[in-house]
Structure formats: structure tokens, C-alpha cells
Scaffold this motif. Sequence first.
Motif, PDB file in Angstrom:
ATOM      1  N   GLY A 179       9.350  17.772  16.531  1.00 28.33           N
ATOM      2  CA  GLY A 179       9.606  17.521  17.947  1.00 28.33           C
ATOM      3  C   GLY A 179       9.058  16.218  18.483  1.00 28.33           C
ATOM      4  N   VAL A 180       8.479  15.379  17.610  1.00 27.30           N
ATOM      5  CA  VAL A 180       7.891  14.123  18.088  1.00 27.30           C
ATOM      6  C   VAL A 180       8.980  13.170  18.590  1.00 27.30           C
ATOM      7  N   ALA A 181      10.115  13.130  17.889  1.00 25.96           N
ATOM      8  CA  ALA A 181      11.213  12.266  18.335  1.00 25.96           C
ATOM      9  C   ALA A 181      11.706  12.689  19.719  1.00 25.96           C
ATOM     10  N   SER A 234      -6.216  28.449  21.090  1.00 23.75           N
ATOM     11  CA  SER A 234      -4.858  28.748  20.643  1.00 23.75           C
ATOM     12  C   SER A 234      -3.855  27.711  21.124  1.00 23.75           C
ATOM     13  N   SER A 235      -4.272  26.845  22.087  1.00 26.95           N
ATOM     14  CA  SER A 235      -3.342  25.828  22.596  1.00 26.95           C
ATOM     15  C   SER A 235      -3.300  24.594  21.707  1.00 26.95           C
ATOM     16  N   TYR A 236      -4.077  24.582  20.647  1.00 29.97           N
ATOM     17  CA  TYR A 236      -4.104  23.465  19.712  1.00 29.97           C
ATOM     18  C   TYR A 236      -3.554  23.913  18.364  1.00 29.97           C
ATOM     19  N   PRO A 237      -2.996  23.038  17.546  1.00 27.45           N
ATOM     20  CA  PRO A 237      -2.799  21.604  17.817  1.00 27.45           C
ATOM     21  C   PRO A 237      -1.625  21.365  18.758  1.00 27.45           C
ATOM     22  N   VAL A 238      -1.599  20.192  19.384  1.00 26.58           N
ATOM     23  CA  VAL A 238      -0.503  19.813  20.267  1.00 26.58           C
ATOM     24  C   VAL A 238      -0.070  18.388  19.938  1.00 26.58           C
ATOM     25  N   TYR A 239       1.130  18.059  20.359  1.00 23.20           N
ATOM     26  CA  TYR A 239       1.643  16.691  20.267  1.00 23.20           C
ATOM     27  C   TYR A 239       1.782  16.146  21.679  1.00 23.20           C
ATOM     28  N   ARG A 240       1.388  14.910  21.866  1.00 25.73           N
ATOM     29  CA  ARG A 240       1.510  14.284  23.174  1.00 25.73           C
ATOM     30  C   ARG A 240       1.858  12.815  22.975  1.00 25.73           C
ATOM     31  N   ASN A 279      12.358  11.886  25.589  1.00 25.29           N
ATOM     32  CA  ASN A 279      12.104  12.297  26.969  1.00 25.29           C
ATOM     33  C   ASN A 279      11.311  11.244  27.733  1.00 25.29           C
ATOM     34  N   GLU A 280      10.297  10.671  27.091  1.00 20.82           N
ATOM     35  CA  GLU A 280       9.460   9.690  27.781  1.00 20.82           C
ATOM     36  C   GLU A 280      10.229   8.400  28.038  1.00 20.82           C
ATOM     37  N   ILE A 281      11.022   7.947  27.071  1.00 22.60           N
ATOM     38  CA  ILE A 281      11.801   6.728  27.253  1.00 22.60           C
ATOM     39  C   ILE A 281      12.840   6.921  28.350  1.00 22.60           C
ATOM     40  N   CYS A 282      13.434   8.106  28.400  1.00 19.32           N
ATOM     41  CA  CYS A 282      14.408   8.386  29.462  1.00 19.32           C
ATOM     42  C   CYS A 282      13.744   8.390  30.834  1.00 19.32           C
ATOM     43  N   LYS A 283      12.515   8.881  30.908  1.00 18.91           N
ATOM     44  CA  LYS A 283      11.781   8.848  32.179  1.00 18.91           C
ATOM     45  C   LYS A 283      11.526   7.406  32.604  1.00 18.91           C
ATOM     46  N   VAL A 284      11.137   6.567  31.656  1.00 16.04           N
ATOM     47  CA  VAL A 284      10.895   5.154  31.958  1.00 16.04           C
ATOM     48  C   VAL A 284      12.181   4.486  32.429  1.00 16.04           C
ATOM     49  N   ALA A 285      13.286   4.750  31.733  1.00 14.60           N
ATOM     50  CA  ALA A 285      14.567   4.148  32.101  1.00 14.60           C
ATOM     51  C   ALA A 285      15.020   4.601  33.485  1.00 14.60           C
TER      52      ALA A 285
END
Length: 209
Positions: free
Chosen positions: A137-139, A34-40, A144-150
Motif C-alpha cells: 500500500g505504499v504506492a 496493536s496499531s504498529y507497524p504503520v506506513y506513513r 493519495n498525497e501527490i493528488c492532495k498536493v495537485a
Amino acid sequence: MMFNFLKPSLNRWIRPKYLNSPWLRHCLCSRTSSSYPVYRIRKATPNDVPVILKFLTDLAVFEKQPVSSLRVSEKDLLRDGFGDRQYFHCLIPEYVTTDKVIPIGFTIYYFTYSTWKGRRVLHVDDLYVEPEYRGKGVATLFKNEICKVAAANDCHRIQWLVFDWNEEAFAMYEKWGSKRVPEYVVCEMPRETLLKHASNDDLDDDTNV
């Protein structure tokens, strides 16, 4: 398959006679499936170069640019993104199900510098998501990931360019908390011009700069 994967760990906590219980198998398998599909999202690797080039071509079409203007090659991307001198970084979002992992877009970024603020600046050069995966929600994963890198690199800000006709993108970025900077205009000098100036040592006197 997932039950068999978990079974060695379960041996430590559940009596062996209960491990083959249909009820236990059903509960574990239904919960994991039930945890699939997911986006990562993940960092790109050299193996991603062909798909990055494919997405760049798709991006050119989306941005109404002639595909013939896209001169970059797999060799260029491999050298400049994954070589000894890394000029850009790349993130790849994926759509993951129980039996497949599908790359669904990319973003390329690199660092510049703000002399006014004395901090690095993260510049997003490209951001693309396949049409069928937009609105899921992919954008936000990208953001979120780019902000973490910054943040990890102590950046003063994140910046990117947007086509003036792309109001949908403007709306999304402003929802994120970004703002337009109308007082700036992008100026470019093409390669043939810069090479011309690079070979010219004459001093121009027609400017007050």
C-alpha cells in the motif's frame, strides 16, 4: 513506555487509585502496540538528502541504467530541493514500529504549466519503493498525497514517464485512473548540444516550424 506517556492525561479523567491497575495498563498498552507497524508519508527535509541519493542509486539499478550515469550529488540535491530557489519537492514514506522509523522510498515532483488549460501541471520525476516494502500500500500513499498536493495547487493534471517495458507499473497506474498518451514522444537535447546551440546565433532555414 506508552502508558507512562499517557499517564499525565489520564490523571484528569481517572481516579489516582485506579491508575496503577494492571488491567488498565494491559488494555492501554495492548491497544497502542496493536496499531504498529504503520506506513506513513511526509515531506523530505535537508537531513534526508543522503537517503534520497541512496534511493536514486537504487532506482537507477531497478531501471536498468548504469549507476555511473547518475551525476547528481548531495550538494546538488540540497541546493535545488531545499535552498532559496526550490526546483523540486520530495516525499518520503516511512515504516514505523514502536522502536524505529525506517525510510523506505521517495518521490520527487515539480510543477510545470499547461498553456492549453491555463493551469499548473504536477510532474512526478521519480517514484521508488524498496523491494521488500512493495505490495503493502505504499504506492497508494504516494498517489493519495501527490493528488492532495495537485488539488491544493489547482493543477490540471498529474503526469510522469514510464519505461515501455514496465508493464507492472502501467497496470497499477491505469488502475488508479491514469491513461497512456501514445501520440506523444519524449525528445531530449543533451547538455553538450544545448551549450553548442546557445553559443550559435546563426539562423537555421531547414525547418517549417
